[in-house]
Design an enzyme around this catalytic site. Structure first.
Site, PDB file in Angstrom:
ATOM      1  N   HIS A  72      26.823  -0.983  -7.286  1.00  0.00           N
ATOM      2  CA  HIS A  72      26.659  -2.352  -6.776  1.00  0.00           C
ATOM      3  C   HIS A  72      26.383  -3.298  -7.937  1.00  0.00           C
ATOM      4  O   HIS A  72      25.392  -3.146  -8.637  1.00  0.00           O
ATOM      5  CB  HIS A  72      25.506  -2.415  -5.758  1.00  0.00           C
ATOM      6  CG  HIS A  72      25.898  -1.929  -4.393  1.00  0.00           C
ATOM      7  ND1 HIS A  72      25.391  -2.429  -3.235  1.00  0.00           N
ATOM      8  CD2 HIS A  72      26.803  -0.982  -4.025  1.00  0.00           C
ATOM      9  CE1 HIS A  72      25.944  -1.826  -2.206  1.00  0.00           C
ATOM     10  NE2 HIS A  72      26.802  -0.931  -2.662  1.00  0.00           N
ATOM     11  N   TYR A 200      19.798  -9.420   1.697  1.00  0.00           N
ATOM     12  CA  TYR A 200      18.378  -9.657   1.969  1.00  0.00           C
ATOM     13  C   TYR A 200      18.307 -11.013   2.670  1.00  0.00           C
ATOM     14  O   TYR A 200      18.736 -12.025   2.104  1.00  0.00           O
ATOM     15  CB  TYR A 200      17.573  -9.725   0.673  1.00  0.00           C
ATOM     16  CG  TYR A 200      17.397  -8.389  -0.030  1.00  0.00           C
ATOM     17  CD1 TYR A 200      16.280  -7.599   0.215  1.00  0.00           C
ATOM     18  CD2 TYR A 200      18.331  -7.928  -0.957  1.00  0.00           C
ATOM     19  CE1 TYR A 200      16.099  -6.378  -0.438  1.00  0.00           C
ATOM     20  CE2 TYR A 200      18.158  -6.707  -1.614  1.00  0.00           C
ATOM     21  CZ  TYR A 200      17.038  -5.942  -1.340  1.00  0.00           C
ATOM     22  OH  TYR A 200      16.868  -4.742  -1.989  1.00  0.00           O
ATOM     23  N   PRO A 292       8.836  -2.206   0.126  1.00  0.00           N
ATOM     24  CA  PRO A 292      10.202  -1.788  -0.243  1.00  0.00           C
ATOM     25  C   PRO A 292      11.164  -2.922  -0.587  1.00  0.00           C
ATOM     26  O   PRO A 292      12.300  -2.651  -0.974  1.00  0.00           O
ATOM     27  CB  PRO A 292      10.678  -1.022   0.998  1.00  0.00           C
ATOM     28  CG  PRO A 292       9.831  -1.502   2.120  1.00  0.00           C
ATOM     29  CD  PRO A 292       8.523  -1.919   1.534  1.00  0.00           C
ATOM     30  N   LYS A 296      11.746  -0.685  -5.424  1.00  0.00           N
ATOM     31  CA  LYS A 296      11.132  -0.217  -6.671  1.00  0.00           C
ATOM     32  C   LYS A 296      10.362   1.099  -6.562  1.00  0.00           C
ATOM     33  O   LYS A 296       9.976   1.671  -7.578  1.00  0.00           O
ATOM     34  CB  LYS A 296      10.151  -1.298  -7.201  1.00  0.00           C
ATOM     35  CG  LYS A 296      10.837  -2.519  -7.757  1.00  0.00           C
ATOM     36  CD  LYS A 296      11.511  -2.262  -9.092  1.00  0.00           C
ATOM     37  CE  LYS A 296      12.771  -3.040  -9.258  1.00  0.00           C
ATOM     38  NZ  LYS A 296      14.003  -2.278  -9.346  1.00  0.00           N
ATOM     39  N   TYR A 384      15.435  -6.365 -10.813  1.00  0.00           N
ATOM     40  CA  TYR A 384      16.056  -5.555  -9.757  1.00  0.00           C
ATOM     41  C   TYR A 384      16.727  -4.309 -10.349  1.00  0.00           C
ATOM     42  O   TYR A 384      16.613  -3.216  -9.791  1.00  0.00           O
ATOM     43  CB  TYR A 384      17.066  -6.384  -8.955  1.00  0.00           C
ATOM     44  CG  TYR A 384      17.399  -5.741  -7.625  1.00  0.00           C
ATOM     45  CD1 TYR A 384      16.706  -6.077  -6.469  1.00  0.00           C
ATOM     46  CD2 TYR A 384      18.397  -4.770  -7.538  1.00  0.00           C
ATOM     47  CE1 TYR A 384      16.991  -5.466  -5.248  1.00  0.00           C
ATOM     48  CE2 TYR A 384      18.688  -4.151  -6.330  1.00  0.00           C
ATOM     49  CZ  TYR A 384      17.987  -4.505  -5.194  1.00  0.00           C
ATOM     50  OH  TYR A 384      18.267  -3.888  -3.993  1.00  0.00           O
TER      51      TYR A 384
HETATM   52  P1  RFL Z   1       6.766  11.348  -1.853  1.00  0.00           P
HETATM   53  O1  RFL Z   1       8.205  11.155  -1.606  1.00  0.00           O
HETATM   54  O2  RFL Z   1       5.792  10.833  -0.852  1.00  0.00           O
HETATM   55  O3  RFL Z   1       6.546  12.907  -2.045  1.00  0.00           O
HETATM   56  C1  RFL Z   1       5.258  13.482  -2.087  1.00  0.00           C
HETATM   57  C2  RFL Z   1       5.371  14.920  -1.616  1.00  0.00           C
HETATM   58  O4  RFL Z   1       4.076  15.521  -1.705  1.00  0.00           O
HETATM   59  C3  RFL Z   1       3.840  16.272  -0.529  1.00  0.00           C
HETATM   60  N1  RFL Z   1       2.383  16.386  -0.344  1.00  0.00           N
HETATM   61  C4  RFL Z   1       1.684  17.486  -0.644  1.00  0.00           C
HETATM   62  N2  RFL Z   1       2.063  18.681  -1.121  1.00  0.00           N
HETATM   63  C5  RFL Z   1       1.088  19.612  -1.312  1.00  0.00           C
HETATM   64  N3  RFL Z   1      -0.231  19.397  -1.028  1.00  0.00           N
HETATM   65  C6  RFL Z   1      -0.645  18.201  -0.562  1.00  0.00           C
HETATM   66  N4  RFL Z   1      -1.933  17.999  -0.293  1.00  0.00           N
HETATM   67  C7  RFL Z   1       0.327  17.186  -0.348  1.00  0.00           C
HETATM   68  N5  RFL Z   1       0.269  15.912   0.107  1.00  0.00           N
HETATM   69  C8  RFL Z   1       1.522  15.466   0.091  1.00  0.00           C
HETATM   70  C9  RFL Z   1       4.554  15.485   0.564  1.00  0.00           C
HETATM   71  O5  RFL Z   1       4.867  16.302   1.694  1.00  0.00           O
HETATM   72  C10 RFL Z   1       5.793  14.994  -0.158  1.00  0.00           C
HETATM   73  O6  RFL Z   1       6.879  15.886  -0.034  1.00  0.00           O
HETATM   74  O7  RFL Z   1       6.321  10.734  -3.260  1.00  0.00           O
HETATM   75  P2  RFL Z   1       7.140  10.657  -4.663  1.00  0.00           P
HETATM   76  O8  RFL Z   1       7.778  11.974  -4.977  1.00  0.00           O
HETATM   77  O9  RFL Z   1       6.231  10.032  -5.637  1.00  0.00           O
HETATM   78  O10 RFL Z   1       8.367   9.666  -4.346  1.00  0.00           O
HETATM   79  C11 RFL Z   1       8.133   8.314  -4.049  1.00  0.00           C
HETATM   80  C12 RFL Z   1       9.225   7.780  -3.123  1.00  0.00           C
HETATM   81  O11 RFL Z   1       9.356   8.659  -2.012  1.00  0.00           O
HETATM   82  C13 RFL Z   1       8.923   6.343  -2.629  1.00  0.00           C
HETATM   83  O12 RFL Z   1       8.393   5.570  -3.663  1.00  0.00           O
HETATM   84  C14 RFL Z   1      10.193   5.635  -2.096  1.00  0.00           C
HETATM   85  O13 RFL Z   1      10.703   6.281  -0.962  1.00  0.00           O
HETATM   86  C15 RFL Z   1       9.893   4.162  -1.736  1.00  0.00           C
HETATM   87  N6  RFL Z   1      11.054   3.484  -1.160  1.00  0.00           N
HETATM   88  C16 RFL Z   1      12.063   2.992  -1.968  1.00  0.00           C
HETATM   89  N7  RFL Z   1      12.019   3.191  -3.313  1.00  0.00           N
HETATM   90  C17 RFL Z   1      13.055   2.769  -4.111  1.00  0.00           C
HETATM   91  O14 RFL Z   1      12.972   2.968  -5.334  1.00  0.00           O
HETATM   92  N8  RFL Z   1      14.182   2.153  -3.595  1.00  0.00           N
HETATM   93  C18 RFL Z   1      14.307   1.915  -2.251  1.00  0.00           C
HETATM   94  O15 RFL Z   1      15.358   1.424  -1.819  1.00  0.00           O
HETATM   95  C19 RFL Z   1      13.208   2.311  -1.387  1.00  0.00           C
HETATM   96  N9  RFL Z   1      13.273   2.107  -0.063  1.00  0.00           N
HETATM   97  C20 RFL Z   1      11.139   3.288   0.226  1.00  0.00           C
HETATM   98  C21 RFL Z   1      12.272   2.579   0.748  1.00  0.00           C
HETATM   99  C22 RFL Z   1      10.155   3.774   1.089  1.00  0.00           C
HETATM  100  C23 RFL Z   1      10.273   3.577   2.447  1.00  0.00           C
HETATM  101  N10 RFL Z   1       9.258   4.120   3.280  1.00  0.00           N
HETATM  102  C24 RFL Z   1       9.492   4.837   4.472  1.00  0.00           C
HETATM  103  C25 RFL Z   1       7.892   4.178   2.799  1.00  0.00           C
HETATM  104  C26 RFL Z   1      12.398   2.358   2.101  1.00  0.00           C
HETATM  105  C27 RFL Z   1      11.389   2.837   2.958  1.00  0.00           C
HETATM  106  C28 RFL Z   1      11.567   2.521   4.435  1.00  0.00           C
HETATM  107  C1  PHB Z   2      17.513   1.184   1.709  1.00  0.00           C
HETATM  108  O1  PHB Z   2      18.758   1.254   1.692  1.00  0.00           O
HETATM  109  O2  PHB Z   2      16.829   1.979   2.355  1.00  0.00           O
HETATM  110  C2  PHB Z   2      16.847   0.070   0.985  1.00  0.00           C
HETATM  111  C3  PHB Z   2      17.589  -0.744   0.156  1.00  0.00           C
HETATM  112  C4  PHB Z   2      16.964  -1.787  -0.526  1.00  0.00           C
HETATM  113  C5  PHB Z   2      15.613  -1.994  -0.363  1.00  0.00           C
HETATM  114  C6  PHB Z   2      14.860  -1.157   0.456  1.00  0.00           C
HETATM  115  C7  PHB Z   2      15.481  -0.124   1.141  1.00  0.00           C
HETATM  116  O3  PHB Z   2      15.024  -3.038  -1.018  1.00  0.00           O
END
Ligand code: RFL
Ligand code: PHB
Length: 389
Positions: A72, A200, A292, A296, A384
């Site tokens: 993109h 957005y 989100p 980031k 971004y």
């Molecule tokens: P995670 O993914 O939460 O993984 C942590 C893992 O640790 C396990 N755990 C344990 N294991 C053993 N013992 C314990 N006591 C434990 N406690 C927990 C959990 O089961 C899990 O498997 O953290 P990590 O690896 O640091 O990764 C971070 C990312 O997952 C998170 O920052 C992103 O998903 C945030 N996010 C986005 N980030 C982006 O860079 N670009 C995006 O487009 C974006 N969109 C989003 C997002 C997060 C979202 N939600 C649902 C919060 C969109 C959404 C909707």
């Molecule tokens: C996504 O595709 O899940 C997504 C994309 C951009 C964002 C957050 C989530 O800023």
């Protein structure tokens, strides 16, 4: 059991760190609380910065990403009936890649398994011992059987609700938090994306985001109330609300269909300092959360992994403590910039319950400035696509 690095958490941070260490000959064991299927059922991030893509290349697990990810070069931003585009490649020379976190995690699991990496699933009761001493160890149980891992270092990659951050005494830990007065209701649907770039949208009914995973899988979000439950929203109600928040031209083109996933995420900004305590290092969501809006979260987790993996590599190869000692300060310097961008972009795009007429005017002025000012677009694009590591 003995290993060099005990990694708590088998999300993207833990798996990427484990795979990168493996490529450098440093053994690790990953402890994950859930099953692999559960981790792979979580629908999260979709936008990857160049820095994360480079790390996945270095980890030897970016082949599918290069084949199936979408490049993109910009994004669309709408407010009311206005819409403009910020061109990332023109302003920074760098695009972003749209490829789901679920797929990144799947590729990382495949790489760890192919390399015979040790991952323990469904672990319970993880306790980190003597992290501030010279011989840390981790205890836990798997299906009722008590186990222990002795290690040189512990990487806390266990997300916001994990145990690693809590292991750092409150007398050492300082936490900064902002909770936003709304959430995001997200759906995944097997429909073609409404547009070939993300939109957005700031509308008077609240924020909306049109995103995607591939040409027949769309991801859409709408700002919702914190008291809403996913089951309160029928698919029809979701589509109707989304259409009212995006520009009319896009709303007419929107292809709707049944949702295959629907969930609500609260929005939070959070940072804990320091990110290191003795031989324990925090990485990713264990140390910081962003709303989100700027995509980031996963990307900032990746920059932590970059700093930590280089610090540990340097330690094992040269005996130098320099990288380890500077890990927290280096990671936090970049974390705070991602926090600022995510907070700014969230503030720009959402409707707040207590927003005054003046606050609304400021939001529109900020959007108009961004639409018309090259320097502002360049600053947005730089943030971004990801600031340098
Ligand atoms: P995670 O993914 O939460 O993984 C942590 C893992 O640790 C396990 N755990 C344990 N294991 C053993 N013992 C314990 N006591 C434990 N406690 C927990 C959990 O089961 C899990 O498997 O953290 P990590 O690896 O640091 O990764 C971070 C990312 O997952 C998170 O920052 C992103 O998903 C945030 N996010 C986005 N980030 C982006 O860079 N670009 C995006 O487009 C974006 N969109 C989003 C997002 C997060 C979202 N939600 C649902 C919060 C969109 C959404 C909707
Ligand atoms: C996504 O595709 O899940 C997504 C994309 C951009 C964002 C957050 C989530 O800023």
């Amino acid at each position: 059991m003995k290993t060099s690095v005990a990694i708590i958490g088998g999300g993207p941070s833990g798996l990427l760190l484990s795979q990168l260490l493996h490529r450098r000959g440093i053994p690790s064991v990953v402890l994950e609380r859930k099953s692999k299927d559960y981790v792979l059922s979580r629908i999260r991030a979709g936008v990857l910065e160049r820095g994360l893509v480079d790390l996945l290349d270095e980890a030897g697990c970016a082949d599918r990403l290069h084949a199936e990810g979408y490049v993109h070069h910009g994004t669309l931003i709408s407010y009311g009936d206005e819409m403009f585009r910020v061109d990332f490649t023109e302003h920074t020379g760098t695009p972003v890649i749209v490829y789901g976190q679920t797929e990144v995690t799947r590729d990382l699991y495949a790489a760890r398994e192919a390399a015979g990496g040790q991952i323990e699933y469904e672990v319970e009761g993880v306790v980190i011992h003597d992290a501030d001493g010279t011989a840390p160890y981790v205890t836990y149980s798997v299906h009722g059987e008590e186990r222990r891992i002795d290690c040189d270092f512990v990487a806390g990659c266990d997300g916001f609700h994990g145990v690693s951050r809590q292991t750092i005494p409150l007398s050492v830990r300082r936490e900064y938090e902002k909770v936003y007065p709304f959430g995001w209701l997200g759906i995944l649907s097997e429909t073609p994306p409404v547009c070939d770039e993300l939109i957005y949208a700031n509308s008077e009914r609240g924020f909306a985001l049109c995103s995607m995973r591939n040409e027949n899988l769309s991801r859409y979000y709408i700002q919702c109330s914190l008291s809403d439950k996913p089951e309160d929203w029928t698919d029809a109600a979701f589509w109707q609300e989304l259409k009212r928040r995006i520009p009319a031209e896009q709303a007419e083109k929107l292809v709707t269909g049944p949702s295959i996933e629907k969930s609500i995420a609260p929005l939070r900004s959070f940072v804990t300092e320091p990110m290191r305590w003795g031989r324990l290092f925090l990485c990713g969501d264990a140390a910081h959360i962003v709303p989100p809006t700027g995509a980031k979260g996963l990307n900032t987790a990746a920059s932590d992994v970059h700093y930590l993996y280089h610090a540990l590599g340097e330690f094992y190869e040269t005996g130098s403590h320099a990288g380890i000692d500077s890990y927290s300060a280096r990671a936090l310097a970049r974390v705070w910039k991602a926090e600022r961008f995510s907070w700014w972009f969230s503030s720009l795009m959402h409707r707040y319950p207590d927003q005054s007429a003046f606050d609304l005017k400021m939001q529109i002025a900020d959007l108009e400035f961004l639409r018309s000012n090259v320097a502002a677009q360049k600053a947005m694009a730089e943030n971004y696509v990801g600031l340098p590591y």
